[in-house]
Design a protein around this motif. Structure first.
Motif, PDB file in Angstrom:
ATOM      1  N   ASP A   1       0.830  -1.212   0.000  1.00 24.49           N
ATOM      2  CA  ASP A   1       0.000   0.000   0.000  1.00 24.49           C
ATOM      3  C   ASP A   1       0.859   1.254   0.000  1.00 24.49           C
ATOM      4  O   ASP A   1       0.581   2.206  -0.725  1.00 24.49           O
ATOM      5  CB  ASP A   1      -0.940   0.001   1.220  1.00 24.49           C
ATOM      6  N   SER A   2       1.924   1.215   0.806  1.00 28.62           N
ATOM      7  CA  SER A   2       2.718   2.442   0.863  1.00 28.62           C
ATOM      8  C   SER A   2       3.510   2.620  -0.434  1.00 28.62           C
ATOM      9  O   SER A   2       3.774   3.747  -0.855  1.00 28.62           O
ATOM     10  CB  SER A   2       3.622   2.472   2.102  1.00 28.62           C
ATOM     11  N   LEU A   3       3.824   1.511  -1.074  1.00 33.52           N
ATOM     12  CA  LEU A   3       4.495   1.601  -2.380  1.00 33.52           C
ATOM     13  C   LEU A   3       3.564   2.242  -3.411  1.00 33.52           C
ATOM     14  O   LEU A   3       3.973   3.117  -4.186  1.00 33.52           O
ATOM     15  CB  LEU A   3       4.878   0.188  -2.834  1.00 33.52           C
ATOM     16  N   ILE A   4       2.316   1.811  -3.400  1.00 29.29           N
ATOM     17  CA  ILE A   4       1.323   2.382  -4.328  1.00 29.29           C
ATOM     18  C   ILE A   4       1.158   3.881  -4.047  1.00 29.29           C
ATOM     19  O   ILE A   4       1.151   4.708  -4.950  1.00 29.29           O
ATOM     20  CB  ILE A   4      -0.052   1.674  -4.164  1.00 29.29           C
ATOM     21  N   ARG A   5       1.057   4.223  -2.780  1.00 30.12           N
ATOM     22  CA  ARG A   5       0.886   5.634  -2.415  1.00 30.12           C
ATOM     23  C   ARG A   5       2.042   6.465  -2.939  1.00 30.12           C
ATOM     24  O   ARG A   5       1.865   7.590  -3.377  1.00 30.12           O
ATOM     25  CB  ARG A   5       0.780   5.782  -0.896  1.00 30.12           C
ATOM     26  N   ARG A   6       3.248   5.897  -2.856  1.00 29.28           N
ATOM     27  CA  ARG A   6       4.416   6.660  -3.286  1.00 29.28           C
ATOM     28  C   ARG A   6       4.433   6.865  -4.791  1.00 29.28           C
ATOM     29  O   ARG A   6       4.751   7.934  -5.273  1.00 29.28           O
ATOM     30  CB  ARG A   6       5.703   5.960  -2.845  1.00 29.28           C
ATOM     31  N   HIS A   7       4.067   5.837  -5.551  1.00 31.58           N
ATOM     32  CA  HIS A   7       4.251   5.908  -6.998  1.00 31.58           C
ATOM     33  C   HIS A   7       3.023   6.392  -7.765  1.00 31.58           C
ATOM     34  O   HIS A   7       3.129   6.726  -8.936  1.00 31.58           O
ATOM     35  CB  HIS A   7       4.683   4.542  -7.538  1.00 31.58           C
ATOM     36  N   ALA A   8       1.868   6.371  -7.130  1.00 31.75           N
ATOM     37  CA  ALA A   8       0.651   6.750  -7.861  1.00 31.75           C
ATOM     38  C   ALA A   8       0.742   8.204  -8.315  1.00 31.75           C
ATOM     39  O   ALA A   8       1.141   9.080  -7.548  1.00 31.75           O
ATOM     40  CB  ALA A   8      -0.564   6.538  -6.975  1.00 31.75           C
ATOM     41  N   PRO A   9       0.372   8.449  -9.591  1.00 34.73           N
ATOM     42  CA  PRO A   9       0.480   9.806 -10.126  1.00 34.73           C
ATOM     43  C   PRO A   9      -0.516  10.769  -9.480  1.00 34.73           C
ATOM     44  O   PRO A   9      -0.261  11.970  -9.394  1.00 34.73           O
ATOM     45  CB  PRO A   9       0.194   9.621 -11.613  1.00 34.73           C
ATOM     46  N   ASP A  10      -1.667  10.261  -9.046  1.00 36.71           N
ATOM     47  CA  ASP A  10      -2.660  11.152  -8.423  1.00 36.71           C
ATOM     48  C   ASP A  10      -3.514  10.358  -7.440  1.00 36.71           C
ATOM     49  O   ASP A  10      -3.479   9.116  -7.425  1.00 36.71           O
ATOM     50  CB  ASP A  10      -3.545  11.799  -9.500  1.00 36.71           C
ATOM     51  N   ALA A  11      -4.283  11.076  -6.680  1.00 34.69           N
ATOM     52  CA  ALA A  11      -5.073  10.451  -5.613  1.00 34.69           C
ATOM     53  C   ALA A  11      -6.115   9.482  -6.172  1.00 34.69           C
ATOM     54  O   ALA A  11      -6.383   8.440  -5.582  1.00 34.69           O
ATOM     55  CB  ALA A  11      -5.750  11.532  -4.773  1.00 34.69           C
ATOM     56  N   ARG A  12      -6.666   9.819  -7.341  1.00 31.06           N
ATOM     57  CA  ARG A  12      -7.724   8.995  -7.894  1.00 31.06           C
ATOM     58  C   ARG A  12      -7.172   7.615  -8.300  1.00 31.06           C
ATOM     59  O   ARG A  12      -7.747   6.584  -7.955  1.00 31.06           O
ATOM     60  CB  ARG A  12      -8.347   9.713  -9.099  1.00 31.06           C
ATOM     61  N   THR A  13      -6.052   7.629  -9.022  1.00 32.24           N
ATOM     62  CA  THR A  13      -5.418   6.373  -9.421  1.00 32.24           C
ATOM     63  C   THR A  13      -5.076   5.554  -8.192  1.00 32.24           C
ATOM     64  O   THR A  13      -5.302   4.342  -8.139  1.00 32.24           O
ATOM     65  CB  THR A  13      -4.121   6.659 -10.211  1.00 32.24           C
ATOM     66  N   ARG A  14      -4.510   6.231  -7.218  1.00 35.01           N
ATOM     67  CA  ARG A  14      -4.127   5.563  -5.974  1.00 35.01           C
ATOM     68  C   ARG A  14      -5.310   4.820  -5.372  1.00 35.01           C
ATOM     69  O   ARG A  14      -5.233   3.624  -5.080  1.00 35.01           O
ATOM     70  CB  ARG A  14      -3.602   6.610  -4.986  1.00 35.01           C
ATOM     71  N   ASP A  15      -6.434   5.537  -5.219  1.00 32.32           N
ATOM     72  CA  ASP A  15      -7.596   4.922  -4.581  1.00 32.32           C
ATOM     73  C   ASP A  15      -8.169   3.790  -5.418  1.00 32.32           C
ATOM     74  O   ASP A  15      -8.622   2.781  -4.881  1.00 32.32           O
ATOM     75  CB  ASP A  15      -8.674   5.989  -4.319  1.00 32.32           C
ATOM     76  N   GLN A  16      -8.130   3.974  -6.743  1.00 35.28           N
ATOM     77  CA  GLN A  16      -8.653   2.919  -7.615  1.00 35.28           C
ATOM     78  C   GLN A  16      -7.827   1.650  -7.487  1.00 35.28           C
ATOM     79  O   GLN A  16      -8.371   0.555  -7.436  1.00 35.28           O
ATOM     80  CB  GLN A  16      -8.643   3.390  -9.072  1.00 35.28           C
ATOM     81  N   ILE A  17      -6.510   1.819  -7.445  1.00 36.62           N
ATOM     82  CA  ILE A  17      -5.655   0.635  -7.308  1.00 36.62           C
ATOM     83  C   ILE A  17      -5.904  -0.042  -5.965  1.00 36.62           C
ATOM     84  O   ILE A  17      -6.121  -1.246  -5.883  1.00 36.62           O
ATOM     85  CB  ILE A  17      -4.161   0.997  -7.444  1.00 36.62           C
ATOM     86  N   LEU A  18      -5.912   0.758  -4.930  1.00 31.42           N
ATOM     87  CA  LEU A  18      -6.076   0.193  -3.592  1.00 31.42           C
ATOM     88  C   LEU A  18      -7.409  -0.533  -3.457  1.00 31.42           C
ATOM     89  O   LEU A  18      -7.539  -1.463  -2.669  1.00 31.42           O
ATOM     90  CB  LEU A  18      -5.936   1.285  -2.523  1.00 31.42           C
ATOM     91  N   ALA A  19      -8.417  -0.096  -4.244  1.00 28.79           N
ATOM     92  CA  ALA A  19      -9.735  -0.712  -4.125  1.00 28.79           C
ATOM     93  C   ALA A  19      -9.934  -1.853  -5.122  1.00 28.79           C
ATOM     94  O   ALA A  19     -10.914  -2.591  -5.031  1.00 28.79           O
ATOM     95  CB  ALA A  19     -10.819   0.356  -4.339  1.00 28.79           C
ATOM     96  N   ASN A  20      -9.021  -2.019  -6.065  1.00 28.91           N
ATOM     97  CA  ASN A  20      -9.181  -3.060  -7.075  1.00 28.91           C
ATOM     98  C   ASN A  20      -9.118  -4.459  -6.433  1.00 28.91           C
ATOM     99  O   ASN A  20      -8.187  -4.763  -5.695  1.00 28.91           O
ATOM    100  CB  ASN A  20      -8.066  -2.900  -8.128  1.00 28.91           C
ATOM    101  N   PRO A  21     -10.147  -5.307  -6.720  1.00 29.73           N
ATOM    102  CA  PRO A  21     -10.175  -6.609  -6.042  1.00 29.73           C
ATOM    103  C   PRO A  21      -8.945  -7.476  -6.334  1.00 29.73           C
ATOM    104  O   PRO A  21      -8.473  -8.207  -5.469  1.00 29.73           O
ATOM    105  CB  PRO A  21     -11.432  -7.282  -6.596  1.00 29.73           C
TER     106      PRO A  21
END
Lengths: 315, 409
Positions: free
Chosen positions: B129-149
């Motif tokens: 999760d923290s890796l995704i947070r670091r590399h995600a280009p924006d908040a929306r992408t971040r949340d979408q990835i984190l929520a992807n099943p």
């Protein structure tokens, strides 16, 4: 619950280094001795299982390695080919040249893909009744939960379609305590016992597979009872040690030190054994097999272990 | 109170004065060929080897010794899924965050460490999760990835994702520059090889043409994926929703591509760097030795530095003695007459003497097998250190330091 040897599908797991493979091989030998047609499956390509059975390495196609015991090594790509051919009659199978690459690729993204192909193959062998019993030298503690829960994991992800239908019957086989069981192998040491208790909990929480038995491997013989121990302490007096040394013509003090170490080891291990028994559900049989001093590997050790397991199973 | 520690360590080794070592920031005499020198000169030490040989203990013992003797800040990072280190380090539970092992845990054993010992356990999900947070280009992408099943499933359920994330976390901690030494514990060796290759595989995966091809229809918003034969088969097998999830996951992940690839390459470089060393741990059981031989070959093939080999849980040498075995046989033969001469309860004494002799001969067989194994074992490193079987468990700092002492010798 039926006896361990009456099951159709047995997953043998445990912490690395406790003798999981030897126990899987021994159970296969035991089932084979009783006239069963046995499939024993190694999940990685280490050839450890065939080494324990003193046989040449095997591939995905099972080969009879000892009387009645057929061995195979899991190969997820071969499993996928077989599956596509048998289950779905997908017409383009012959044309999928890049299947291995595609599978590698998908499995990198979703490691559960390999798990479902592996467990699918095992359940398929059970369903088709090609063998009386399928014994799996399953992955170590941390990984076996992923393997055994793969069908449910896929069920959560894939809501409809043929894959979904496929996983449903697998779950049916895996959850049936009359057909499927997990055996955790451990040793009476701190970390293996801790991991066994942890794994027993995870198996019941995260998978549908019932825990059929816990095998405690390498149990040290009890050297002394309470009275003997008192005599041992009495013998340790320097003048007695000197006298014994003189009589046998050699210094026995290191023999006594060795016995002390053996007693201490045994005592610590007995405590872990108690902790194990206290932490497990009472319905789970705990089978004890002794430490084999003379041989630690090969068919001889496997057969000895099989005999000890037979005695413990009391059947 | 360094004097207390010196006394303690002297007791441990049974030797004379233990010399003080300079802290890592001070100039060090070259100490090639010793375990201690290895830890003094490296910033990262990674223990690997077959299951059940004591990797975690070795990692913790090495880190504890380095913290005691070399000083500085030393971290032990365990990546094994089972929570085993906590007990031995006196921590109630090690989380993803690094925690300091309190000095009191050492003081209880009469030791005052010169440096600090820290411990952390890898939490795969949190690290991802923290890796995704670091590399995600924006908040929306971040949340979408984190929520992807699919993402949740991969990171939550499948332990294999440990392999990459462990290296990633090691890289992250190392680049923060908080520690003088980081000792990392790894999963068993079949997986340890995976773990060596994880960064490269990760980079390859995200650079893959196949990945681009697979998600191309989604990128161009042509939702009609059935137009491709591969997708047709996949659709029949998996159902559309799953394909949408999987494609969304890859599309989203593509946005992290540059960051990921760069990062994976940097992680690979760090593993190959001279400041990183691998410590292979094994017992002398033949299966373990075979596994270790192949593991050390893999390590060297990849141009990684093999720093030391630890032979763990070795029986005390006297068990292998042919002379003592002879004495044991004599003792068994003469148990009857010896017992008579000792007085007391001769029958009981005879039984005890026979047991002592028998037990010795049993262990003698094992010890001789181990000695043979050790002879035939061609270590690929000039630092080979032996740690004997302990009579109890490593459940406290004292025992950990006892193991550490043997590593140091």
């Amino acid at each position: 619950m039926k006896g361990l040897l009456d099951l159709d599908l047995v997953f043998v797991t445990g912490k690395g280094g406790v003798g999981k493979t030897t126990v899987a091989a021994a159970l296969a030998q035991l089932a084979g001795r009783r006239g069963n047609r046995v499939l024993v499956c190694e999940m990685d390509r280490s050839d450890a299982l065939t080494t324990q059975l003193e046989a040449d390495p095997v591939g995905f196609t099972p080969r009879e390695v000892t009387p009645g015991v057929f061995a195979m090594t899991m190969d997820t790509e071969a499993s996928l080919r077989e599956y596509l051919k048998l289950q779905l009659r997908v017409p383009i199978v012959g044309k999928i040249g890049g299947l291995a690459r595609a599978l590698d690729f998908v499995a990198t993204a979703a490691p559960g893909v390999r798990d479902i192909l592996a467990i699918g193959k095992l359940c398929y062998e059970v369903r088709e009744r090609h063998y009386d019993v399928v014994i799996v030298d399953a992955p170590a503690s941390g990984h076996v939960v992923g393997l055994l829960s793969a069908p449910q994991a896929i069920n959560e992800l894939v809501k409809v379609g043929p894959i979904r239908d496929q996983t449903d019957w697998m779950v049916e086989i895996l959850r049936d305590p009359g057909r499927t069981g997990a055996v955790i192998v451990t040793t009476p040491e701190e970390m293996p016992v801790e991991e066994t208790l942890e794994l027993a909990g995870r198996l019941s929480r995260e998978t549908v597979v019932p825990l059929s038995a816990v095998v405690v491997n390498r149990v040290l013989p009890e050297l002394f009872g309470t009275r003997e121990e008192a005599v041992f302490e009495w013998l340790l007096a320097p003048d007695r040690v000197a006298k014994i040394s003189e009589s046998v013509g050699g210094d026995v003090s290191l023999l006594f030190a060795g016995a002390r170490l053996a007693v201490d080891l045994r005592r610590t291990r007995a405590e872990h054994l108690e902790r194990l028994q206290a932490g497990l559900d009472r319905s789970v049989p705990v089978l004890l097999v002794p430490y084999l001093f003379a041989r630690s590997e090969g068919l001889r050790a496997t057969n000895q272990l099989a005999t000890f397991l037979e005695e413990e199973l009391g059947t | 109170m360094p004097g207390v520690r010196r006394r303690y360590l002297r007791e441990m080794t049974g030797q004379g004065e233990v010399t003080e070592r300079g802290s890592k920031t001070q100039a060090h005499p070259p100490r090639g060929g010793s375990f201690e020198g290895l830890l003094a000169s490296r910033e990262i030490a990674i223990t690997c080897g077959p299951g059940g040989v004591g990797k975690t203990t070795t990692a913790a013992a090495a880190a504890a010794m380095a913290a005691c003797r070399h000083g500085g800040r030393v971290l032990v990072l365990t990546v094994d899924p089972a929570r085993r280190l906590a007990g031995a380090l006196g921590l109630s539970g090690i989380g993803n965050e690094e925690r300091r092992v309190p000095d009191e845990a050492f003081r209880a054993w009469g030791v005052v460490p010169r440096g600090e010992l820290w411990a952390a356990m890898l939490d795969t999900k949190q690290s991802w999760d923290s890796l995704i947070r670091r590399h995600a280009p924006d908040a929306r992408t971040r949340d979408q990835i984190l929520a992807n099943p699919l993402y949740r499933n991969i990171t939550g359920r499948f332990v294999q994702s440990h392999d990459y994330i462990a290296m990633e976390r090691l890289f992250e901690i190392h680049s923060e520059g908080t520690y003088d030494l980081i000792v990392v514990d790894t999963p068993p060796s079949r997986h340890a090889i995976d773990f060596l290759d994880a960064p490269r595989r990760m980079a390859e995966f995200f650079s893959s043409k196949l990945l681009r091809w697979l998600i191309a229809p989604y990128r161009s918003r042509l939702v009609n994926i059935a137009s491709r034969p591969f997708s047709q088969v996949a659709d029949r097998l998996l159902g559309t929703q799953f394909l949408v999830d999987i494609s969304e996951f890859f599309v989203l992940f593509q946005s992290l591509y540059d960051g990921f690839v760069q990062r994976a390459e940097a992680v690979s470089r760090l593993l190959r760097a001279r400041r990183t060393s691998f410590i292979v741990v094994t017992t002398l059981e033949s299966a373990s030795v075979q596994e270790v031989e192949s593991l050390t070959r893999e390590i060297q093939k990849r141009g990684l530095h093999l720093g030391a080999i630890v032979l763990n849980k070795v029986l005390p040498e006297y068990f292998a003695s042919a002379m003592l075995a002879q004495t044991a046989r004599e003792l068994a033969d003469r148990a009857g007459s010896v017992s008579q001469s000792l007085g007391g309860e001769p029958d009981l004494t005879e039984r005890v003497l026979r047991e002592i002799a028998d037990s010795f001969l049993n262990f003698n067989v094992v010890a001789r097998r181990e000695a043979k194994q050790q002879q035939e074992f061609r270590p690929a490193s000039d630092v080979v250190t032996t740690v004997p079987w302990l009579d109890g468990d490593v459940s406290d700092i004292g025992t950990l330091l006892r193991v550490g002492e043997r590593l140091w010798e």
